[in-house]
Write a protein that holds these residues in place. Structure first.
Motif, PDB file in Angstrom:
ATOM      1  N   GLU A 226       0.839  -1.207   0.000  1.00 25.84           N
ATOM      2  CA  GLU A 226       0.000   0.000   0.000  1.00 25.84           C
ATOM      3  C   GLU A 226       0.870   1.252   0.000  1.00 25.84           C
ATOM      4  O   GLU A 226       1.813   1.380   0.779  1.00 25.84           O
ATOM      5  CB  GLU A 226      -0.889  -0.014   1.243  1.00 25.84           C
ATOM      6  N   ILE A 227       0.547   2.203  -0.887  1.00 25.32           N
ATOM      7  CA  ILE A 227       1.285   3.465  -0.990  1.00 25.32           C
ATOM      8  C   ILE A 227       0.671   4.471  -0.020  1.00 25.32           C
ATOM      9  O   ILE A 227      -0.520   4.732  -0.051  1.00 25.32           O
ATOM     10  CB  ILE A 227       1.247   4.006  -2.434  1.00 25.32           C
ATOM     11  N   PHE A 228       1.520   5.032   0.856  1.00 26.76           N
ATOM     12  CA  PHE A 228       1.065   6.012   1.839  1.00 26.76           C
ATOM     13  C   PHE A 228       1.292   7.447   1.393  1.00 26.76           C
ATOM     14  O   PHE A 228       0.572   8.343   1.791  1.00 26.76           O
ATOM     15  CB  PHE A 228       1.759   5.785   3.183  1.00 26.76           C
ATOM     16  N   ALA A 229       2.336   7.654   0.606  1.00 24.50           N
ATOM     17  CA  ALA A 229       2.636   9.005   0.119  1.00 24.50           C
ATOM     18  C   ALA A 229       3.341   8.872  -1.219  1.00 24.50           C
ATOM     19  O   ALA A 229       4.069   7.912  -1.449  1.00 24.50           O
ATOM     20  CB  ALA A 229       3.522   9.753   1.111  1.00 24.50           C
ATOM     21  N   ARG A 230       3.097   9.843  -2.092  1.00 25.92           N
ATOM     22  CA  ARG A 230       3.753   9.829  -3.388  1.00 25.92           C
ATOM     23  C   ARG A 230       3.919  11.247  -3.905  1.00 25.92           C
ATOM     24  O   ARG A 230       3.161  12.137  -3.555  1.00 25.92           O
ATOM     25  CB  ARG A 230       2.988   8.987  -4.400  1.00 25.92           C
ATOM     26  N   ARG A 231       4.910  11.427  -4.722  1.00 23.94           N
ATOM     27  CA  ARG A 231       5.107  12.695  -5.421  1.00 23.94           C
ATOM     28  C   ARG A 231       5.598  12.358  -6.826  1.00 23.94           C
ATOM     29  O   ARG A 231       6.613  11.685  -6.977  1.00 23.94           O
ATOM     30  CB  ARG A 231       6.111  13.579  -4.717  1.00 23.94           C
ATOM     31  N   ASP A 232       4.861  12.796  -7.808  1.00 20.80           N
ATOM     32  CA  ASP A 232       5.240  12.602  -9.198  1.00 20.80           C
ATOM     33  C   ASP A 232       5.790  13.913  -9.745  1.00 20.80           C
ATOM     34  O   ASP A 232       5.382  14.992  -9.314  1.00 20.80           O
ATOM     35  CB  ASP A 232       4.036  12.137 -10.026  1.00 20.80           C
ATOM     36  N   PHE A 233       6.718  13.828 -10.686  1.00 19.33           N
ATOM     37  CA  PHE A 233       7.364  15.018 -11.233  1.00 19.33           C
ATOM     38  C   PHE A 233       7.996  14.675 -12.566  1.00 19.33           C
ATOM     39  O   PHE A 233       8.032  13.508 -12.966  1.00 19.33           O
ATOM     40  CB  PHE A 233       8.432  15.552 -10.271  1.00 19.33           C
ATOM     41  N   SER A 234       8.524  15.665 -13.237  1.00 18.12           N
ATOM     42  CA  SER A 234       9.293  15.478 -14.469  1.00 18.12           C
ATOM     43  C   SER A 234      10.742  15.844 -14.188  1.00 18.12           C
ATOM     44  O   SER A 234      11.016  16.825 -13.491  1.00 18.12           O
ATOM     45  CB  SER A 234       8.748  16.368 -15.590  1.00 18.12           C
ATOM     46  N   PHE A 235      11.654  15.060 -14.730  1.00 23.13           N
ATOM     47  CA  PHE A 235      13.067  15.388 -14.598  1.00 23.13           C
ATOM     48  C   PHE A 235      13.409  16.532 -15.547  1.00 23.13           C
ATOM     49  O   PHE A 235      12.855  16.623 -16.641  1.00 23.13           O
ATOM     50  CB  PHE A 235      13.937  14.172 -14.940  1.00 23.13           C
ATOM     51  N   PRO A 236      14.329  17.412 -15.160  1.00 23.03           N
ATOM     52  CA  PRO A 236      14.704  18.527 -16.036  1.00 23.03           C
ATOM     53  C   PRO A 236      15.443  18.016 -17.279  1.00 23.03           C
ATOM     54  O   PRO A 236      16.064  16.947 -17.251  1.00 23.03           O
ATOM     55  CB  PRO A 236      15.631  19.371 -15.151  1.00 23.03           C
ATOM     56  N   ASP A 237      15.377  18.773 -18.347  1.00 23.74           N
ATOM     57  CA  ASP A 237      16.069  18.411 -19.587  1.00 23.74           C
ATOM     58  C   ASP A 237      17.577  18.290 -19.376  1.00 23.74           C
ATOM     59  O   ASP A 237      18.257  17.581 -20.123  1.00 23.74           O
ATOM     60  CB  ASP A 237      15.786  19.435 -20.691  1.00 23.74           C
ATOM     61  N   SER A 238      18.092  18.985 -18.370  1.00 19.68           N
ATOM     62  CA  SER A 238      19.535  18.942 -18.110  1.00 19.68           C
ATOM     63  C   SER A 238      19.982  17.607 -17.520  1.00 19.68           C
ATOM     64  O   SER A 238      21.179  17.316 -17.487  1.00 19.68           O
ATOM     65  CB  SER A 238      19.926  20.082 -17.162  1.00 19.68           C
ATOM     66  N   ALA A 239      19.048  16.769 -17.052  1.00 16.29           N
ATOM     67  CA  ALA A 239      19.399  15.450 -16.511  1.00 16.29           C
ATOM     68  C   ALA A 239      19.671  14.506 -17.681  1.00 16.29           C
ATOM     69  O   ALA A 239      18.776  14.188 -18.455  1.00 16.29           O
ATOM     70  CB  ALA A 239      18.281  14.924 -15.630  1.00 16.29           C
ATOM     71  N   ILE A 240      20.915  14.063 -17.778  1.00 19.75           N
ATOM     72  CA  ILE A 240      21.331  13.195 -18.872  1.00 19.75           C
ATOM     73  C   ILE A 240      21.909  11.884 -18.342  1.00 19.75           C
ATOM     74  O   ILE A 240      21.553  10.812 -18.793  1.00 19.75           O
ATOM     75  CB  ILE A 240      22.364  13.909 -19.771  1.00 19.75           C
ATOM     76  N   LEU A 241      22.804  11.986 -17.383  1.00 17.83           N
ATOM     77  CA  LEU A 241      23.482  10.826 -16.804  1.00 17.83           C
ATOM     78  C   LEU A 241      22.743  10.355 -15.552  1.00 17.83           C
ATOM     79  O   LEU A 241      22.022  11.138 -14.921  1.00 17.83           O
ATOM     80  CB  LEU A 241      24.923  11.195 -16.440  1.00 17.83           C
ATOM     81  N   PRO A 242      22.952   9.096 -15.141  1.00 17.61           N
ATOM     82  CA  PRO A 242      22.305   8.627 -13.907  1.00 17.61           C
ATOM     83  C   PRO A 242      22.571   9.531 -12.708  1.00 17.61           C
ATOM     84  O   PRO A 242      21.675   9.792 -11.910  1.00 17.61           O
ATOM     85  CB  PRO A 242      22.916   7.233 -13.699  1.00 17.61           C
ATOM     86  N   VAL A 243      23.780  10.055 -12.590  1.00 16.46           N
ATOM     87  CA  VAL A 243      24.099  10.930 -11.467  1.00 16.46           C
ATOM     88  C   VAL A 243      23.249  12.200 -11.498  1.00 16.46           C
ATOM     89  O   VAL A 243      22.867  12.733 -10.452  1.00 16.46           O
ATOM     90  CB  VAL A 243      25.612  11.255 -11.408  1.00 16.46           C
ATOM     91  N   ASP A 244      22.906  12.691 -12.686  1.00 14.59           N
ATOM     92  CA  ASP A 244      22.071  13.881 -12.811  1.00 14.59           C
ATOM     93  C   ASP A 244      20.662  13.593 -12.263  1.00 14.59           C
ATOM     94  O   ASP A 244      20.090  14.405 -11.549  1.00 14.59           O
ATOM     95  CB  ASP A 244      21.945  14.323 -14.270  1.00 14.59           C
ATOM     96  N   PHE A 245      20.129  12.437 -12.624  1.00 13.50           N
ATOM     97  CA  PHE A 245      18.807  12.035 -12.138  1.00 13.50           C
ATOM     98  C   PHE A 245      18.830  11.854 -10.620  1.00 13.50           C
ATOM     99  O   PHE A 245      17.949  12.310  -9.904  1.00 13.50           O
ATOM    100  CB  PHE A 245      18.356  10.734 -12.808  1.00 13.50           C
ATOM    101  N   ASP A 246      19.885  11.170 -10.130  1.00 15.82           N
ATOM    102  CA  ASP A 246      20.005  10.916  -8.688  1.00 15.82           C
ATOM    103  C   ASP A 246      20.134  12.218  -7.907  1.00 15.82           C
ATOM    104  O   ASP A 246      19.522  12.362  -6.828  1.00 15.82           O
ATOM    105  CB  ASP A 246      21.204  10.011  -8.403  1.00 15.82           C
ATOM    106  N   GLN A 247      20.914  13.172  -8.411  1.00 22.02           N
ATOM    107  CA  GLN A 247      21.052  14.453  -7.712  1.00 22.02           C
ATOM    108  C   GLN A 247      19.734  15.203  -7.657  1.00 22.02           C
ATOM    109  O   GLN A 247      19.421  15.865  -6.670  1.00 22.02           O
ATOM    110  CB  GLN A 247      22.135  15.314  -8.393  1.00 22.02           C
ATOM    111  N   PHE A 248      18.945  15.111  -8.707  1.00 24.63           N
ATOM    112  CA  PHE A 248      17.627  15.758  -8.710  1.00 24.63           C
ATOM    113  C   PHE A 248      16.738  15.150  -7.644  1.00 24.63           C
ATOM    114  O   PHE A 248      15.964  15.861  -6.987  1.00 24.63           O
ATOM    115  CB  PHE A 248      16.982  15.621 -10.094  1.00 24.63           C
ATOM    116  N   LEU A 249      16.844  13.847  -7.406  1.00 25.77           N
ATOM    117  CA  LEU A 249      16.008  13.169  -6.413  1.00 25.77           C
ATOM    118  C   LEU A 249      16.341  13.572  -4.986  1.00 25.77           C
ATOM    119  O   LEU A 249      15.503  13.516  -4.103  1.00 25.77           O
ATOM    120  CB  LEU A 249      16.130  11.643  -6.559  1.00 25.77           C
TER     121      LEU A 249
END
Length: 162
Positions: free
Chosen positions: A138-161
């Motif tokens: 069961e999901i208690f909390a969630r937040r959906d979003f879009s990653f910025p266009d500047s996120a290219i590498l896995p580290v970019d995605f991880d830093q955004f998180l």
């Protein structure tokens, strides 16, 4: 009346471990942090009273770190284990996971690498109850979003998180 203090059992690794440890310590709780060998080079600085146990066998780590008592809570941050029903039952329904992907669409591991391979720009974070099926509780909390266009590498995605 005797006040019972809880213990927070933290599993896994990453930056959220420190935050959870600080909050639990501030609330006067005990903290046990169980982590796998893959996190050994990045063990965070935790409170002086936090018990840290490291290994790859979760059953052994449960014994070493101490079996949960009634009123204890557990939280997983990138834990390297699939939790058995036996471990889940130890928490009497109070074991949770922070999943850094949108559920139920992106269950399991793989994280940002899968997003990149699929050309996916939408993301999400969920807190859900741990059950024996991976990322299906069961999901208690969630937040959906879009990653910025500047996120290219896995580290970019991880830093955004973070």
């Amino acid at each position: 009346m005797h006040e019972t203090r809880s213990t927070l059992h933290i599993f896994g690794g990453g930056p959220f471990v420190v935050i959870a440890d600080e909050i639990a310590t501030r609330l006067g709780w005990s903290v046990v942090f169980r982590t796998g060998e893959r996190f050994i080079d990045t063990l965070p600085e935790l409170g002086s009273n936090t018990k840290v146990v490291v290994g790859d066998d979760l059953a052994s780590l449960m014994i070493e770190g101490g079996i949960p008592s009634p009123g204890d809570y557990g939280v997983s941050f990138s834990a390297p284990w699939i939790f058995s029903q036996e471990v889940i039952d130890m928490f009497d329904g109070d074991l949770f996971n922070l999943h850094n992907q949108s559920l139920p669409k992106f269950r399991g591991g793989g994280g940002t690498s899968w997003l990149i391979l699929m050309g996916e720009r939408s993301g999400g974070c969920c807190i859900h109850k741990l059950v024996s099926k991976v990322d299906a509780g069961e999901i208690f909390a969630r937040r959906d979003f879009s990653f910025p266009d500047s996120a290219i590498l896995p580290v970019d995605f991880d830093q955004f998180l973070i």
